[in-house]
Design an enzyme around this catalytic site. Structure first.
Site, short mmCIF file in Angstrom:
data_model
loop_
_atom_site.label_atom_id
_atom_site.label_comp_id
_atom_site.label_asym_id
_atom_site.label_seq_id
_atom_site.Cartn_x
_atom_site.Cartn_y
_atom_site.Cartn_z
N ASP B 92 -2.00 0.92 -3.91
CA ASP B 92 -1.48 1.93 -2.99
C ASP B 92 -0.43 2.75 -3.73
O ASP B 92 0.78 2.53 -3.63
CB ASP B 92 -0.87 1.26 -1.75
CG ASP B 92 -0.64 2.28 -0.64
OD1 ASP B 92 -0.88 3.48 -0.87
OD2 ASP B 92 -0.23 1.86 0.46
N ASN B 199 0.85 -4.14 6.05
CA ASN B 199 2.30 -4.12 6.30
C ASN B 199 2.84 -2.71 6.54
O ASN B 199 4.05 -2.52 6.60
CB ASN B 199 3.06 -4.81 5.15
CG ASN B 199 2.80 -4.15 3.81
OD1 ASN B 199 2.11 -3.15 3.73
ND2 ASN B 199 3.37 -4.72 2.76
N HIS B 200 1.97 -1.74 6.67
CA HIS B 200 2.44 -0.38 6.97
C HIS B 200 2.89 -0.30 8.44
O HIS B 200 2.33 -0.96 9.31
CB HIS B 200 1.33 0.64 6.70
CG HIS B 200 1.02 0.76 5.25
ND1 HIS B 200 -0.11 1.35 4.77
CD2 HIS B 200 1.71 0.34 4.16
CE1 HIS B 200 -0.11 1.30 3.44
NE2 HIS B 200 0.98 0.68 3.06
N PHE B 201 3.90 0.52 8.68
CA PHE B 201 4.43 0.57 10.05
C PHE B 201 5.18 1.87 10.31
O PHE B 201 5.55 2.59 9.37
CB PHE B 201 5.39 -0.61 10.30
CG PHE B 201 6.63 -0.56 9.43
CD1 PHE B 201 7.71 0.25 9.77
CD2 PHE B 201 6.73 -1.32 8.29
CE1 PHE B 201 8.84 0.31 8.97
CE2 PHE B 201 7.87 -1.27 7.49
CZ PHE B 201 8.93 -0.45 7.83
N GLU B 203 8.59 2.58 12.75
CA GLU B 203 9.57 1.91 13.62
C GLU B 203 10.55 2.91 14.18
O GLU B 203 11.04 3.79 13.46
CB GLU B 203 10.41 0.93 12.78
CG GLU B 203 9.86 -0.47 12.70
CD GLU B 203 10.78 -1.40 11.90
OE1 GLU B 203 10.26 -2.37 11.36
OE2 GLU B 203 12.00 -1.15 11.82
N HIS B 231 6.58 3.39 6.83
CA HIS B 231 6.10 2.80 5.58
C HIS B 231 4.61 3.07 5.47
O HIS B 231 3.83 2.58 6.28
CB HIS B 231 6.37 1.28 5.63
CG HIS B 231 5.87 0.52 4.43
ND1 HIS B 231 5.43 -0.77 4.50
CD2 HIS B 231 5.75 0.87 3.13
CE1 HIS B 231 5.08 -1.19 3.31
NE2 HIS B 231 5.25 -0.22 2.45
N GLY B 375 12.56 -4.79 6.21
CA GLY B 375 12.32 -6.22 6.37
C GLY B 375 11.05 -6.42 7.17
O GLY B 375 10.21 -5.53 7.25
N SER B 381 16.12 -4.02 8.74
CA SER B 381 15.90 -3.34 7.48
C SER B 381 17.24 -2.86 6.96
O SER B 381 18.21 -2.79 7.72
CB SER B 381 14.96 -2.14 7.67
OG SER B 381 13.70 -2.59 8.12
N HIS B 400 12.36 -3.85 -3.03
CA HIS B 400 11.66 -2.91 -2.13
C HIS B 400 11.40 -3.47 -0.74
O HIS B 400 10.94 -2.76 0.14
CB HIS B 400 10.34 -2.47 -2.75
CG HIS B 400 9.16 -3.37 -2.48
ND1 HIS B 400 9.15 -4.73 -2.76
CD2 HIS B 400 7.94 -3.11 -1.96
CE1 HIS B 400 7.98 -5.24 -2.43
NE2 HIS B 400 7.22 -4.28 -1.94
#
Lengths: 137, 477
Positions: B92, B199-201, B203, B231, B375, B381, B400
């Site tokens: 990625d 794990n992409h998000f 928020e 992310h 996080g 985070s 990261h």
């Protein structure tokens, strides 16, 4: 089950077993498809020939699975391999059926980004054959 | 893998065998046992065998086993004598994080949190094979690959100040769409403005605590402020670029004058035709990722205004910063007191340039670059700042994220029978998701506590804590 998922912290790793070398390539393709969706829900489709080349068996296995993945991520087709036509240590050719992926009918289990070379192997194991592949997800 | 403890934050893998430099890992007694159980230290040593590597093969405290290069690894190679490796960047390309601040407080959004979660989930396509509202012509796609975020801003999805607050101004020099395969272009054609999976998000959160008032003030962060953190990366286009060039470089590996300890470390000399083409393709994919995050932020902004029925002025949403954590970049660093042109690979590591660095935008230059460290979805985070020490020790790099503790399978088994979304709700976090197993795979316990990771880099001085963010709404693929 002809394959099992093994522990890898970040990604998915699969160990595939078969009695014959041809069976190993057939089962590996099936394992990849069943990580993406439910193969039991696939029907119809058009005949397709899938070929791959590699420097050795492990490289060939990675490139073979790359081809199967490529059908899905580039063309939206799920390929079910029906038989291996020819297989050497460095080349494989197989016949299969390419089924258009329909998000309304086919659940998506995983986004497989890529087939990696990491710890890739395809080799004799006892009286059969075994491969290990790490998929980036 | 034998190692020596250097101090409370660092261990060193001594140079042995084919290693050209030692390995150096930032960690702590708390994190080290997890690390020793994996092959990540072996991977740090393997990277140290590659030609042209300078000073040490480094790893950050969120290191975990990757494929070839460890995730959390930093390796700088001499531009003349060194290599470039697609595996040292990752699939990625320019996966990264972007933080926006708003003029809102929790009271402004509390009555509409559920509606906002639904609307963001609907507006931000996520999950496998999701497609975005941006339909790119072939010529527009080439513009995206060379202009990055600027293309999105010129299309009305952001403002010029967003570019100032993006690493590299949102577009890396040297990108060549001609180096990107047709397969990669096809994978990326309709994925711009999509989050992806895993794990992409996206928020919506709150600034929960400030550690450094001066830096927080410079970054425009204040306690209780509503933020948007996202992310994502270069989607299928980037994965395919990595795959294409790994395949190419693997085929050419037998011609290299050194032995690769792992095929996934396939590489080419940076000065070679293959090396230059990969760099051009990687830069193009990186630009795609910056445009993607720019569009995702635009979608979030539009959604917030619509659901809350407020004007742009009321929302006052501004980009704090956008960082990449999967990249290889041409940078100048002092090595043993002498300036050198290096190609710095950061795979799961963030640039953390210190105060006064010319590549940090003018608004932040006096305090150092903002560093965004997400996080897991159930905790918090961090916003950090880059330091002079990072420039001296880590080629201006830091951690990261939290780093995984459990495999995805183990996390799913651990979560069996639990209603993760209800558990999160009881902690004040509303979650919306697409994938059948996403919440189980991404459960908090599957990750290290990011504060343990951040404490190491803070104590080591390679970045410093500025603020902590708490999630309120989480959208995942």
């Amino acid at each position: 089950m002809p394959y099992e998922l093994i522990s890898h912290t970040a990604d998915y790793a699969a160990r595939i077993r078969a009695e014959t070398e041809e069976g190993l390539f057939l089962e590996a393709a099936g394992a990849l498809v069943s990580m993406i969706t439910d193969p039991g829900l696939l029907s119809g489709g058009k005949p397709v020939t899938v070929t791959a080349e590699g420097d050795d068996r492990a490289d060939l296995m990675v490139n073979w699975l790359r081809e199967i993945l490529s059908f899905f991520v580039v063309d939206g087709l799920i390929v079910r391999i029906s038989g291996i036509e020819s297989l050497t240590e460095t080349a494989v050719s197989a016949l299969g059926t390419a089924v258009p992926f329909d998000p309304a009918k086919h659940p998506v289990y995983k986004e497989i980004k890529a087939v990696t070379y990491h710890a890739a192997r395809a080799e004799r194991a006892g009286s059969g054959w075994e491969a290990q592949i790490v998929f980036d997800v | 893998m034998p190692y020596e403890t250097l101090d409370e934050c660092r261990i060193e893998i001594p140079r042995t065998g084919a290693m050209r430099v030692p390995g150096r890992v930032y960690t702590s007694p708390l994190l080290l046992p997890h690390l020793e159980a994996e092959q990540a230290l072996v991977q740090v040593a393997n990277v140290a065998t590659l030609p042209g590597i300078v000073s040490a093969s480094l790893a950050m405290p969120d290191i975990h086993w990757g494929y070839g290069f460890p995730i959390g690894g930093v390796a700088a190679f001499d531009e003349e004598e060194g290599i470039i490796s697609p595996g040292g960047v990752g699939y990625d390309i320019n996966c990264g994080v972007r933080l926006a601040a708003t003029g809102l407080t929790l009271d402004d959004i509390r009555p509409r949190l559920e509606k906002l979660a639904d609307a963001l989930f609907a507006a931000v396509p996520s999950g496998v094979g999701s497609t975005g509202f941006v339909k790119l012509s072939k010529s527009d796609q080439k513009k995206v690959l060379t202009s990055g975020s600027r293309w999105a801003v010129e299309e009305g999805m952001g403002s010029a100040s967003d570019l100032d607050n993006t690493e590299e101004g949102g577009a890396m020099a040297g990108a060549d769409p001609g180096a990107v395969s047709e397969k990669a272009l096809a994978r990326g054609r309709d994925q711009l403005g999509t989050l992806g999976s895993g794990n992409h998000f996206l928020e919506v959160g709150l600034v929960e605590e400030i550690y450094d008032e001066e830096a927080a003030g410079v970054f425009g962060l204040a306690p209780g402020m509503v933020t948007v953190l996202l992310h994502s990366g270069s989607r299928g286009l980037g994965y395919q670029v990595c795959d294409d060039y790994l395949s190419l470089m693997t085929r050419h590996a037998k011609n290299l004058p050194f032995v690769l300890p792992d095929r996934q470390l396939s590489c080419a000399f940076f000065g070679s035709e293959e090396g230059r083409r990969y760099f051009s393709a990687m830069a193009a994919a990186a630009n795609y990722a910056w445009a993607n995050r720019q569009i995702l932020m635009h979608q979030a902004r539009e959604t917030l205004m619509r659901v809350l029925s407020i004007s742009p002025r009321d929302l006052s949403m501004r980009l704090v910063y956008d960082v990449t954590h999967n990249i290889a970049k041409r940078e100048r660093h002092l090595v043993d007191g002498k300036p050198r042109r290096l190609l710095v690979h950061r795979k799961g590591a963030t640039r953390a340039f210190g105060p006064g660095h010319e590549d940090v935008c003018a608004a932040y230059r006096k305090v150092g670059q903002p560093v965004l460290v997400p996080g897991d979805m159930g905790r918090y985070s961090y916003v950090l700042k880059g330091t002079a020490r990072a420039m001296e020790e880590t080629f201006g790099s830091t951690c990261h994220g939290a780093g995984r503790l459990m495999s995805r399978n183990a996390a799913v088994k651990e979560s069996r029978g639990r209603a993760i979304h209800k558990e999160l709700l009881s902690r004040g976090i509303i979650v919306r998701w697409t994938g059948r197993l996403t919440l189980e795979e991404e459960v908090s316990e599957a990750y290290k506590d990011v504060s343990d990771v951040v404490e190491v880099v803070h104590r080591a001085g390679i970045s410093e804590k500025v603020a902590r963010l708490k999630p309120l709404i989480v959208v995942k693929g």
